[in-house]
Design a protein around this motif. Structure first.
Motif, PDB file in Angstrom:
ATOM      1  N   ILE A 239       0.856  -1.187   0.000  1.00 51.45           N
ATOM      2  CA  ILE A 239       0.000   0.000   0.000  1.00 51.45           C
ATOM      3  C   ILE A 239       0.891   1.235   0.000  1.00 51.45           C
ATOM      4  O   ILE A 239       1.874   1.304   0.734  1.00 51.45           O
ATOM      5  CB  ILE A 239      -0.929   0.012   1.233  1.00 51.45           C
ATOM      6  CG1 ILE A 239      -1.866  -1.199   1.197  1.00 51.45           C
ATOM      7  CG2 ILE A 239      -1.743   1.303   1.295  1.00 51.45           C
ATOM      8  CD1 ILE A 239      -2.767  -1.315   2.404  1.00 51.45           C
ATOM      9  N   THR A 240       0.543   2.225  -0.819  1.00 50.49           N
ATOM     10  CA  THR A 240       1.349   3.440  -0.910  1.00 50.49           C
ATOM     11  C   THR A 240       1.049   4.362   0.261  1.00 50.49           C
ATOM     12  O   THR A 240       0.153   4.114   1.068  1.00 50.49           O
ATOM     13  CB  THR A 240       1.061   4.201  -2.207  1.00 50.49           C
ATOM     14  OG1 THR A 240      -0.227   4.828  -2.097  1.00 50.49           O
ATOM     15  CG2 THR A 240       1.070   3.276  -3.414  1.00 50.49           C
ATOM     16  N   GLU A 241       1.783   5.455   0.328  1.00 49.17           N
ATOM     17  CA  GLU A 241       1.568   6.427   1.402  1.00 49.17           C
ATOM     18  C   GLU A 241       0.180   7.054   1.333  1.00 49.17           C
ATOM     19  O   GLU A 241      -0.318   7.602   2.313  1.00 49.17           O
ATOM     20  CB  GLU A 241       2.646   7.513   1.340  1.00 49.17           C
ATOM     21  CG  GLU A 241       4.038   7.004   1.700  1.00 49.17           C
ATOM     22  CD  GLU A 241       5.085   8.091   1.613  1.00 49.17           C
ATOM     23  OE1 GLU A 241       4.797   9.142   0.994  1.00 49.17           O
ATOM     24  OE2 GLU A 241       6.173   7.903   2.169  1.00 49.17           O
ATOM     25  N   ASP A 242      -0.439   6.992   0.165  1.00 51.65           N
ATOM     26  CA  ASP A 242      -1.795   7.517   0.015  1.00 51.65           C
ATOM     27  C   ASP A 242      -2.848   6.442   0.246  1.00 51.65           C
ATOM     28  O   ASP A 242      -4.039   6.689   0.063  1.00 51.65           O
ATOM     29  CB  ASP A 242      -1.978   8.098  -1.391  1.00 51.65           C
ATOM     30  CG  ASP A 242      -1.036   9.255  -1.653  1.00 51.65           C
ATOM     31  OD1 ASP A 242      -1.049  10.199  -0.848  1.00 51.65           O
ATOM     32  OD2 ASP A 242      -0.281   9.208  -2.639  1.00 51.65           O
ATOM     33  N   GLY A 243      -2.391   5.249   0.654  1.00 55.05           N
ATOM     34  CA  GLY A 243      -3.326   4.173   0.930  1.00 55.05           C
ATOM     35  C   GLY A 243      -3.766   3.406  -0.294  1.00 55.05           C
ATOM     36  O   GLY A 243      -4.704   2.603  -0.229  1.00 55.05           O
ATOM     37  N   ASP A 244      -3.135   3.648  -1.443  1.00 55.85           N
ATOM     38  CA  ASP A 244      -3.536   2.994  -2.684  1.00 55.85           C
ATOM     39  C   ASP A 244      -2.868   1.633  -2.845  1.00 55.85           C
ATOM     40  O   ASP A 244      -1.668   1.483  -2.579  1.00 55.85           O
ATOM     41  CB  ASP A 244      -3.168   3.861  -3.892  1.00 55.85           C
ATOM     42  CG  ASP A 244      -3.959   5.151  -3.953  1.00 55.85           C
ATOM     43  OD1 ASP A 244      -5.191   5.067  -3.784  1.00 55.85           O
ATOM     44  OD2 ASP A 244      -3.362   6.219  -4.163  1.00 55.85           O
ATOM     45  N   THR A 245      -3.638   0.664  -3.301  1.00 56.23           N
ATOM     46  CA  THR A 245      -3.077  -0.615  -3.710  1.00 56.23           C
ATOM     47  C   THR A 245      -2.629  -0.498  -5.163  1.00 56.23           C
ATOM     48  O   THR A 245      -2.887   0.516  -5.833  1.00 56.23           O
ATOM     49  CB  THR A 245      -4.128  -1.735  -3.606  1.00 56.23           C
ATOM     50  OG1 THR A 245      -5.177  -1.466  -4.569  1.00 56.23           O
ATOM     51  CG2 THR A 245      -4.734  -1.794  -2.215  1.00 56.23           C
ATOM     52  N   ILE A 246      -1.992  -1.554  -5.666  1.00 54.20           N
ATOM     53  CA  ILE A 246      -1.591  -1.546  -7.074  1.00 54.20           C
ATOM     54  C   ILE A 246      -2.824  -1.435  -7.969  1.00 54.20           C
ATOM     55  O   ILE A 246      -2.780  -0.806  -9.028  1.00 54.20           O
ATOM     56  CB  ILE A 246      -0.780  -2.813  -7.409  1.00 54.20           C
ATOM     57  CG1 ILE A 246       0.600  -2.718  -6.760  1.00 54.20           C
ATOM     58  CG2 ILE A 246      -0.639  -2.994  -8.904  1.00 54.20           C
ATOM     59  CD1 ILE A 246       1.505  -3.886  -7.054  1.00 54.20           C
ATOM     60  N   LEU A 247      -3.941  -2.009  -7.546  1.00 54.42           N
ATOM     61  CA  LEU A 247      -5.159  -1.901  -8.345  1.00 54.42           C
ATOM     62  C   LEU A 247      -5.633  -0.450  -8.406  1.00 54.42           C
ATOM     63  O   LEU A 247      -6.046   0.028  -9.474  1.00 54.42           O
ATOM     64  CB  LEU A 247      -6.259  -2.792  -7.758  1.00 54.42           C
ATOM     65  CG  LEU A 247      -7.611  -2.729  -8.478  1.00 54.42           C
ATOM     66  CD1 LEU A 247      -7.464  -3.086  -9.950  1.00 54.42           C
ATOM     67  CD2 LEU A 247      -8.622  -3.652  -7.808  1.00 54.42           C
ATOM     68  N   HIS A 248      -5.606   0.259  -7.275  1.00 53.09           N
ATOM     69  CA  HIS A 248      -5.934   1.684  -7.303  1.00 53.09           C
ATOM     70  C   HIS A 248      -5.084   2.408  -8.350  1.00 53.09           C
ATOM     71  O   HIS A 248      -5.594   3.201  -9.153  1.00 53.09           O
ATOM     72  CB  HIS A 248      -5.675   2.330  -5.933  1.00 53.09           C
ATOM     73  CG  HIS A 248      -6.699   2.026  -4.874  1.00 53.09           C
ATOM     74  ND1 HIS A 248      -6.526   1.027  -3.952  1.00 53.09           N
ATOM     75  CD2 HIS A 248      -7.888   2.597  -4.585  1.00 53.09           C
ATOM     76  CE1 HIS A 248      -7.571   0.998  -3.129  1.00 53.09           C
ATOM     77  NE2 HIS A 248      -8.419   1.940  -3.499  1.00 53.09           N
ATOM     78  N   LEU A 249      -3.779   2.133  -8.319  1.00 53.35           N
ATOM     79  CA  LEU A 249      -2.861   2.826  -9.228  1.00 53.35           C
ATOM     80  C   LEU A 249      -3.137   2.477 -10.685  1.00 53.35           C
ATOM     81  O   LEU A 249      -3.098   3.354 -11.560  1.00 53.35           O
ATOM     82  CB  LEU A 249      -1.414   2.476  -8.876  1.00 53.35           C
ATOM     83  CG  LEU A 249      -0.922   2.912  -7.489  1.00 53.35           C
ATOM     84  CD1 LEU A 249       0.516   2.454  -7.283  1.00 53.35           C
ATOM     85  CD2 LEU A 249      -1.031   4.412  -7.311  1.00 53.35           C
ATOM     86  N   ALA A 250      -3.418   1.213 -10.961  1.00 56.92           N
ATOM     87  CA  ALA A 250      -3.712   0.803 -12.333  1.00 56.92           C
ATOM     88  C   ALA A 250      -4.962   1.513 -12.852  1.00 56.92           C
ATOM     89  O   ALA A 250      -5.015   1.953 -14.012  1.00 56.92           O
ATOM     90  CB  ALA A 250      -3.895  -0.713 -12.395  1.00 56.92           C
TER      91      ALA A 250
END
Length: 346
Positions: free
Chosen positions: A101-112
């Protein structure tokens, strides 16, 4: 394949202590967060539900669609190998990938999804279990929120088919269906409701965001007539009141002078005499806004012209001498203290 595995090893360090945050710092560059807006009606940043970005790393040169593709391809190949084994458990690397999870709480799916990469998003949807698909980032957005906001219809369909939660709310209290109603994502709204039973749809349709607005209210406020028809078909309560002043969708449509929505709601059985918290009916609002056409339609639909609000005013009291409005309220010549005693409707 060795190079792919090495790349994954670089991204997913074994000594992580922050659910993958440290391992992603090498490819993600964060920005200072901005205060989210509480104005729901104003223009939106392309990737926000307030004025805050969906992902602070978006458009960062430190992460690209190519790097996402390499990560997902490695995981996909590994998953294919696992399918041949009797155990359905994920490999350690895949578990790490799911937990990243990124510092913004995003998973790789969020990012994609934020990168609008439909192919990678669909692959991840197939790989990830429902629990991961429902992860909310720091703005409480799920993958479904983001896919709906960006109008990624196929991604929305894939998520719904995996039975992700439709009831999760973002930082403004909106479900994904709220987002579709707000931004006129008609096809996304169709996918969000197509294969969903009425029993599962009911709590979503009843959910109000932090401004007290249900999906029906948002569709009405944004003149989304097709979505409005869809919500009615799916069993939305036509007389549900928004939480601040008690307006129904018919009140809102009347305030907007939206004859199309008024006709639609009345034809589907909306209560023509529904009262706000202050006692005002749609007819009070139509007359107060000098809208003779909608006032006439409400009267033809059986609106009670004698109802009084908390100020003890009937709709006629708000006519302010408008002849077109006054013509809708025929009454006899008997008056006491300047007010009619008996009105006869024709």
């Amino acid at each position: 394949m060795a190079s792919d595995d090495c790349r994954k090893d670089d991204l997913l360090e074994d000594n992580r202590t922050d659910s993958g945050i440290d391992s992603y710092r090498s490819i993600l560059k964060s920005e200072e967060p901005r205060e989210p807006s509480t104005d729901f009606s104003g223009p939106r940043d392309k990737f926000s539900t307030g004025e805050e970005r969906l992902d602070s790393a978006y458009d960062s040169s430190s992460i690209t669609a190519e790097s996402l593709s390499e990560i997902v391809e490695g995981c996909t190949l590994s998953s294919a190998k696992e399918e041949q084994a009797p155990s359905s458990e994920l490999s350690e690397q895949e578990e790490n990938l799911l937990a990243t999870i990124t510092e913004d709480g995003d998973t790789i799916l969020h990012l994609a999804i934020i990168h609008e990469d439909k192919c990678i998003s669909q692959k991840l949807i197939q790989i990830f279990p429902k629990e991961v698909l429902d992860i909310q980032n720091n703005l409480y957005q799920t993958a479904l929120h983001l896919a709906t906001y960006l109008n990624l219809i196929g991604v929305v369909k894939g998520l719904v088919e995996k039975e992700v939660s439709l009831e999760l709310q973002d930082q403004e209290g909106n479900t994904a269906l709220h987002v579709a109603c707000q931004h006129g994502q008609t096809e996304c709204a169709l996918e969000l409701t197509r294969e969903v039973s009425l029993s599962k749809m009911a709590p979503v349709l009843e959910t109000q965001n932090w401004r007290g607005l249900a999906c029906l209210h948002l569709a009405t406020l944004n003149r989304q007539h097709q979505i409005l028809k869809l919500l009615v078909k799916k069993g939305a309560d036509l007389n549900i009141q928004e939480g601040t002043s008690g307006k129904t969708a018919l009140h809102l449509a009347t305030e907007l002078h939206d004859m199309t929505s008024v006709k639609l709601l009345l034809s589907r059985g909306a209560n023509v005499d529904a009262a706000m918290f202050n006692g005002c009916t749609p007819l009070h609002l139509a007359v107060g806004r000098q809208d003779a056409a909608i006032a006439n339609l409400l009267c033809q639909s059986g609106a009670d012209t004698m109802l009084r609000n908390m100020e003890d005013e009937t709709a006629l009291d708000l006519a302010n001498g408008n002849d077109d409005i006054l013509a809708l309220f025929p009454f006899d010549d008997i008056h006491i203290s300047g007010r009619s005693v008996v009105r006869v409707k024709f």
